[in-house]
Enzyme design. Sequence first.
Site, short mmCIF file in Angstrom:
data_model
loop_
_atom_site.label_atom_id
_atom_site.label_comp_id
_atom_site.label_asym_id
_atom_site.label_seq_id
_atom_site.Cartn_x
_atom_site.Cartn_y
_atom_site.Cartn_z
N CYS A 71 -0.87 8.63 1.96
CA CYS A 71 -1.26 7.38 2.34
C CYS A 71 -0.51 6.83 3.61
O CYS A 71 0.49 7.62 4.00
CB CYS A 71 -0.69 6.64 0.91
SG CYS A 71 -0.75 4.85 1.38
N THR A 123 1.62 4.58 3.70
CA THR A 123 2.84 4.27 3.18
C THR A 123 3.57 5.62 3.55
O THR A 123 4.86 5.53 3.95
CB THR A 123 3.13 3.88 1.91
OG1 THR A 123 2.18 2.91 1.63
CG2 THR A 123 4.37 3.81 1.46
N TYR A 133 -2.90 -7.21 -4.40
CA TYR A 133 -1.76 -6.57 -4.08
C TYR A 133 -2.01 -5.22 -5.01
O TYR A 133 -2.14 -5.79 -6.37
CB TYR A 133 -0.35 -7.09 -4.29
CG TYR A 133 0.61 -6.04 -4.16
CD1 TYR A 133 1.17 -5.61 -2.95
CD2 TYR A 133 1.67 -5.72 -5.16
CE1 TYR A 133 1.99 -4.60 -2.74
CE2 TYR A 133 2.77 -5.10 -4.93
CZ TYR A 133 2.90 -4.32 -3.77
OH TYR A 133 3.99 -3.62 -3.74
N HIS A 179 4.52 6.06 7.02
CA HIS A 179 5.78 5.37 7.36
C HIS A 179 7.05 5.96 7.19
O HIS A 179 8.04 5.94 7.81
CB HIS A 179 5.54 3.91 6.79
CG HIS A 179 4.70 2.91 6.95
ND1 HIS A 179 4.65 2.37 8.49
CD2 HIS A 179 3.61 2.54 6.62
CE1 HIS A 179 3.77 1.49 8.59
NE2 HIS A 179 3.09 1.64 7.57
N CYS A 227 8.79 -4.61 -14.21
CA CYS A 227 9.98 -4.91 -14.79
C CYS A 227 10.29 -4.90 -16.18
O CYS A 227 10.98 -4.77 -16.99
CB CYS A 227 10.83 -5.90 -14.10
SG CYS A 227 10.22 -7.46 -14.50
N ILE A 253 -9.22 2.91 2.59
CA ILE A 253 -9.27 1.73 1.55
C ILE A 253 -10.68 0.94 1.94
O ILE A 253 -11.55 0.56 1.12
CB ILE A 253 -8.19 0.81 1.42
CG1 ILE A 253 -6.97 1.77 0.93
CG2 ILE A 253 -8.43 -0.09 0.27
CD1 ILE A 253 -5.90 1.09 0.91
N ASP A 309 -14.08 -1.85 12.98
CA ASP A 309 -13.11 -1.03 13.24
C ASP A 309 -12.98 -0.91 14.93
O ASP A 309 -13.99 -1.35 15.43
CB ASP A 309 -12.99 0.25 12.51
CG ASP A 309 -11.75 0.94 12.25
OD1 ASP A 309 -11.15 1.28 13.41
OD2 ASP A 309 -11.14 0.70 11.05
N HIS A 353 2.57 9.20 -3.67
CA HIS A 353 2.13 8.57 -4.99
C HIS A 353 0.62 8.69 -5.37
O HIS A 353 0.28 8.23 -6.44
CB HIS A 353 2.39 7.04 -4.98
CG HIS A 353 1.92 6.37 -3.83
ND1 HIS A 353 2.66 6.46 -2.49
CD2 HIS A 353 0.69 5.74 -3.43
CE1 HIS A 353 1.84 5.65 -1.67
NE2 HIS A 353 0.61 5.43 -2.12
N GLU A 354 0.07 9.48 -4.50
CA GLU A 354 -1.38 9.55 -4.61
C GLU A 354 -1.61 10.94 -5.28
O GLU A 354 -1.35 11.90 -4.65
CB GLU A 354 -2.41 9.27 -3.51
CG GLU A 354 -2.27 8.04 -2.90
CD GLU A 354 -3.20 7.73 -1.59
OE1 GLU A 354 -3.82 8.73 -1.05
OE2 GLU A 354 -3.15 6.74 -1.00
N CYS A 379 3.81 -8.55 -11.82
CA CYS A 379 5.30 -8.53 -11.96
C CYS A 379 5.85 -8.89 -10.94
O CYS A 379 5.54 -8.65 -9.74
CB CYS A 379 5.62 -7.03 -12.28
SG CYS A 379 7.40 -6.65 -12.23
#
Length: 341
Positions: free
Chosen positions: A38, A40, A287, A43, A93, A175, A195, A63-64, A107
């Site tokens: 991803c 992320t 989100y 980064h 949480c 996405i 794009d 995480h994917e 959350c």
Amino acid sequence: MRALVKHPDEHGLRLEDVPIPVPGPDDVLIRVHTTGICGTDLHIYRWDPWAQRTIPAPMTIGHEFAGHIAALGSNVSGFVEGELVSAEGHVVCGCCRNCLAGKRRRCRAPRGLGVNFPGAFADYVLIPKSNVWRHTGRVDPEIAALFDPFGNAVHTALKFPMVGEDVLITGAGPIGLMATAVARHAGARKIVVTDLNPLRLQLALRMGATRVVDVRSEKLSDVKADLGMREGFDVALEFSGSPKALEQILAHTIHGANIAILGLPSEPFAIDWSVVVVNMLNLKGIYGREIFETWYKMGVLIEAGIDISPIITHRFSADRYRDAFASLEEAGAAKAMMTWT
Ligand code: NAD
Ligand code: ZN
């Protein structure tokens, strides 16, 4: 087991041998099959200022993923070993106002898999039972590994009614591309995707776009005229994080348009709020995914035949992780997958 570990103050990752995690009473141990890279992760790979502030390195990232259940904690019921699963990467949480009201998706302090605690770029990953998603039907593990970003696309594209609507999608990253397929499936009329990357725009046509627009050389007003659109788009979905894209959305949507924004800008920026007010625009920030309503819908969409596989442009074994990350620098890359089996 093998794990891709981020160490502080260095570019890239290290493939290391680390102990297999031991499940606590409420945990599920998963043998990872396939993972997706991803933005992320990029980064973190590059160790940019956000990553430096956020990642408790050294730590395994990612995480994917999809994998098969290898072991269950003593309090876990309802799952069996061998099942194909993924995970909702946001661990909530449990004690803020929204969590207490059962609205986990809102959350105030979610913790991220592979961001705040050890992730899935490894042979095994440990997930709290509350976050494990069992795949039903005959979903391919490679597609199952895309459910995290597919969930972003589905959550955004289904936020507003789609039937008969003319839809503007800004940003044809993985996405935005999956959201194009969802909007098409959900009954949109014209879908225009923008794009700056010609190969990604080609993919958008495969995912169901009516028309694609390279914003470097084409004007949206000309495209609207070509398509016989007298007013503007009824719905816009923002997936680029670019201020220019949001500017175009404000300029080319109808009065009262529904606008869902998932793209994350890298810096704060100004917009013309008088347009938002006078055009009575309905802006909605998006989100993550709805836990677990979006997951349910994803399963149904896959069963109904929606095909998100064209976004996978590169495949590697985990040992070739450097090539996998490098592939995402290529102009035509969308999603690179790594297999761990
Ligand atoms: P990506 O970076 O692969 O795709 C973004 C695309 O936008 C690129 O293809 C880029 O060429 C294009 N783009 C740049 N400027 C543009 C412009 N002016 N007009 C049109 N397109 C433009 O990202 P992705 O993985 O597909 O994610 C999409 C966005 O969503 C990113 O901003 C990401 O940070 C964000 N994101 C948000 C959430 C969330 O929960 N809100 C979750 C995941 C990702
Ligand atoms: Zn909470």
